[in-house]
Every structure is written in C-alpha cells, then in structure tokens.
Design an enzyme around this catalytic site. Structure first.
Site, PDB file in Angstrom:
ATOM      1  NE  ARG A 123      -3.681   0.293   2.416  1.00 27.16           N
ATOM      2  CZ  ARG A 123      -3.685   1.201   3.401  1.00 27.16           C
ATOM      3  NH1 ARG A 123      -2.918   1.040   4.455  1.00 27.16           N
ATOM      4  NH2 ARG A 123      -4.440   2.262   3.323  1.00 27.16           N
ATOM      5  CE  LYS A 188       1.546  -4.858   6.560  1.00 24.68           C
ATOM      6  NZ  LYS A 188       1.180  -3.608   5.933  1.00 24.68           N
ATOM      7  NE  ARG A 322       3.295   4.204  11.279  1.00 23.56           N
ATOM      8  CZ  ARG A 322       4.366   3.454  11.152  1.00 23.56           C
ATOM      9  NH1 ARG A 322       5.255   3.386  12.099  1.00 23.56           N
ATOM     10  NH2 ARG A 322       4.574   2.759  10.063  1.00 23.56           N
TER      11      ARG A 322
HETATM   12  C1  BTN Z   1       0.406  -3.735   2.389  1.00 28.06           C
HETATM   13  O1  BTN Z   1       1.197  -2.837   2.089  1.00 28.06           O
HETATM   14  O2  BTN Z   1       0.107  -3.966   3.554  1.00 28.06           O
HETATM   15  C2  BTN Z   1      -0.225  -4.581   1.309  1.00 28.06           C
HETATM   16  C3  BTN Z   1       0.703  -5.649   0.807  1.00 28.06           C
HETATM   17  C4  BTN Z   1       0.094  -6.535  -0.270  1.00 28.06           C
HETATM   18  C5  BTN Z   1       1.111  -7.483  -0.852  1.00 28.06           C
HETATM   19  C6  BTN Z   1       0.487  -8.461  -1.794  1.00 28.06           C
HETATM   20  S1  BTN Z   1       1.556  -9.811  -2.180  1.00 28.06           S
HETATM   21  C7  BTN Z   1       0.438 -10.339  -3.408  1.00 28.06           C
HETATM   22  C8  BTN Z   1      -0.044  -9.100  -4.123  1.00 28.06           C
HETATM   23  N1  BTN Z   1       0.873  -8.707  -5.177  1.00 28.06           N
HETATM   24  C9  BTN Z   1       1.457  -7.541  -4.918  1.00 28.06           C
HETATM   25  O3  BTN Z   1       2.309  -6.992  -5.654  1.00 28.06           O
HETATM   26  N2  BTN Z   1       1.027  -7.046  -3.754  1.00 28.06           N
HETATM   27  C10 BTN Z   1       0.045  -7.910  -3.135  1.00 28.06           C
END
Ligand code: BTN
Length: 327
Positions: A123, A188, A322
């Site tokens: 994100r 996390k 946060r």
């Molecule tokens: C976050 O930042 O918390 C979200 C992370 C999401 C990662 C997943 S892995 C599978 C899918 N492909 C990606 O490139 N991102 C999501």
C-alpha cells in the site's frame, strides 16, 4: 533467460524433497551436463536456498523446500471454492501477482500465486518484500458490475477473511489494524492491496492481493521498515500450500457474496479482531497527522476517532493509523 528460469525451477522441484540427487540425474532433468548443473545450482544460493554438495553422491537441499504446488492446494479446497476458481496459476517468479491479474488475465475468479515477486507492491506505493519460497503472495481477480461503489469496505472484509483462514489453521490472536493490516503479537504479519481495473461506474475488476509472511528470511525482513512477524514466529508451523488453500477458500467465499451483502454483516467480525480500540492513535491523511482515540468502525468500514470529545469518521484514501505505543 526465460529458459534458464524454467531450468532453475525444475531443479528446485527435484531437490525440494531434501534427498541427495546426483549431478548426472539433475543434468538429465534439464538436458545439460553434470558440470553445467553446478552453475545452475549457484543460482539457487542466490535465491537464499542452501545447496549442500555431498561428496561423490550429488547435491541436496537440507530440510528440503516447501514449494507451492497446485496438486496439493486443489484437493484441500471445498467443491464450492473449486467451482468459483476461474483459473489458478502458480509462478516461479513474477513482478507482482496483482499486476499479472490486472494486466494479463482478464478472467473472473482467476487466482495467481508466485514463489517470489521481483516488484511486489504494498500500500501507499511501498515495496512488498517477497523472497523466494518463504511467504504467500496471492491475488484473486473478481468482477463486479455495479462499479467501485460495490467495493466499499472490501479491503477490511478481506482482512476478516484472512484472519478467519489463519484461525482455521490454529493461529490465535490474529488482529486487524485499520484498514487492513494483519497483525500478530502487535507486529505486521500480512497485508492486503486491492487494485481496480475497468469501468469505475460499471463493469470493473477488483484484484485482491494478499501478502502473508510465513517464514521470512532475516535478510529480507531487515529491509522492512516496521515491526514484522511471520507464521513461524507466531508459533504456527504449516505448509504454505495449506495456507494458500485456506486463504483461497475464505477469499472466494467472501467475494462471491460481496456485491449483494456489502461490508455491513462483517463489521462485528472486524471489530472482534480490531487492534487499538479505545487507544490513542495517530491518523495520517496525506501530509496531515492527527491524534485521537480509535473508537472502531461503522457499517461502511469508515474509521471513527475521537478528538476532544467529538467523533470523526474517515474513510479509505491514504489514511494510515499508528498506535502511540507500537511505532
Ligand atoms: C500492504 O502494504 O500492507 C499490502 C501488501 C500486499 C502485498 C500483496 S503480495 C500479493 C499481491 N501482489 C502484490 O504486488 N502485492 C500484493
């Protein structure tokens, strides 16, 4: 290069059982000489795998390697989940499973998993650490015909689905941090990234991407800019195929009813697992940052926080929460 990658994948598949395989037999698998095998095996080391050379016998991966395998995943799915899958693919390597389903697979119900991502997306434009055969990188493509409005609250709902999948595997104390971080022991464990393609007012596709740390190698973890954990660190030892199957089961079940049901019926399930309720949090929106007490979410998934006795409701966008305690 592509040919090379396929060869490497084939070698890892053979070695994944943890047994010793002779250089000759490995060479036969990819049609090269014994001497050429060694060069290929060096690439495995670069992927973080330890290749052991056993004098006079061959090579092995001590402890084997828990590779993703559709033949293991599919039998663990219910008949209903299987009927919802449009197509399911496992890749050795992709830039991003979300990107692949967004641009290259316009199939409703498509599921994509990769052993590693070279440009995993998080994100807020962050990089998602995606080392080889260590975690889960999974995306599902789902089509909606009522525009993005039907997606309200979906990212929170996906958090609930992920939590349920993990709970069904025996993981206790999964928590959700608004909007959709998956936490365990206040660190996390996973994240959700939803990307949307198509007509935002009509036929559109949601790409639901889930990243879940299973056994993150320390070197890859060192690059993550916040406290993190993985299933191993949370005391859960489980095959990635089983995790993938449970995630698919919950995600497909959620998605199949979402346009009709919306987020409302899932609000309580989210609240039951909510982190930081009643605690002071810092809420960041764009460059603004404000402090207040997190009071939970409404039936649309909007975040409620109280500042000077007044509750404000914030939804989506670039807001991040946060805790004052956990930085
Ligand atoms: C976050 O930042 O918390 C979200 C992370 C999401 C990662 C997943 S892995 C599978 C899918 N492909 C990606 O490139 N991102 C999501």
């Amino acid at each position: 290069m592509a040919h090379n990658r396929e060869d490497i994948y084939k070698l890892i598949k053979v070695l994944s059982d943890g047994n010793v395989h002779s250089g000759e037999s490995l060479g036969d698998v990819i049609g090269v000489t014994r001497a050429a095998v060694w060069k290929r095996l060096q690439r495995l080391q670069q992927l973080g795998l330890t290749v052991e050379s056993v004098r006079g016998q061959g090579y092995r991966l001590p402890g084997g390697c828990d590779l993703l395998d559709l033949d293991s995943i599919q039998p663990s799915l219910s008949r209903r989940a299987r009927s919802l899958v449009g197509v399911c693919k496992v890749f050795f390597e992709l830039p991003s499973t979300n990107e692949y389903l967004l641009r290259e697979t316009p199939v409703h119900g498509a599921v994509c998993l990769a052993e590693q991502q070279t440009a995993g997306r998080g994100r807020r434009g962050r990089v998602w650490s995606s080392p080889f055969a260590a975690n889960i990188y999974l995306s599902v493509r789902w089509h909606f015909n009522q525009g993005v409005q039907a997606l309200e609250g979906l990212s929170l709902a996906v958090g609930v689905a992920v939590a349920r999948a993990l709970e069904s595997l025996g993981l206790q104390a999964v928590q959700l941090k608004w909007p959709n971080d998956i936490l365990c022991n206040q660190k996390k464990l996973g994240g959700v990234l939803i990307e949307v393609g198509g007509d935002l007012n009509g036929d559109c596709a949601a790409i639901v991407g889930v990243g879940l740390n299973v056994a993150m190698p320390a070197e890859s973890g060192a690059a993550i800019g916040q406290p993190w954990t993985d299933l191993t660190g949370c005391g859960l030892k489980v095959s990635r195929n089983e995790v993938a199957a449970r995630l698919m089961e919950e995600l497909l079940s959620l998605l199949s009813g979402y346009q009709e049901m919306g987020f409302g019926p899932l609000r309580q399930a989210w609240m039951d697992r909510a982190a930081y309720v009643g605690e002071r949090v810092t809420v960041r929106a764009d460059k603004d940052s404000r402090e207040g007490v997190f009071c939970g979410i409404d039936e649309h998934g909007a975040l409620g926080f109280e500042v000077d006795g007044v509750v404000e409701w914030l939804s989506g966008g670039e807001v991040s929460v946060r805790s004052e305690v956990v930085k």
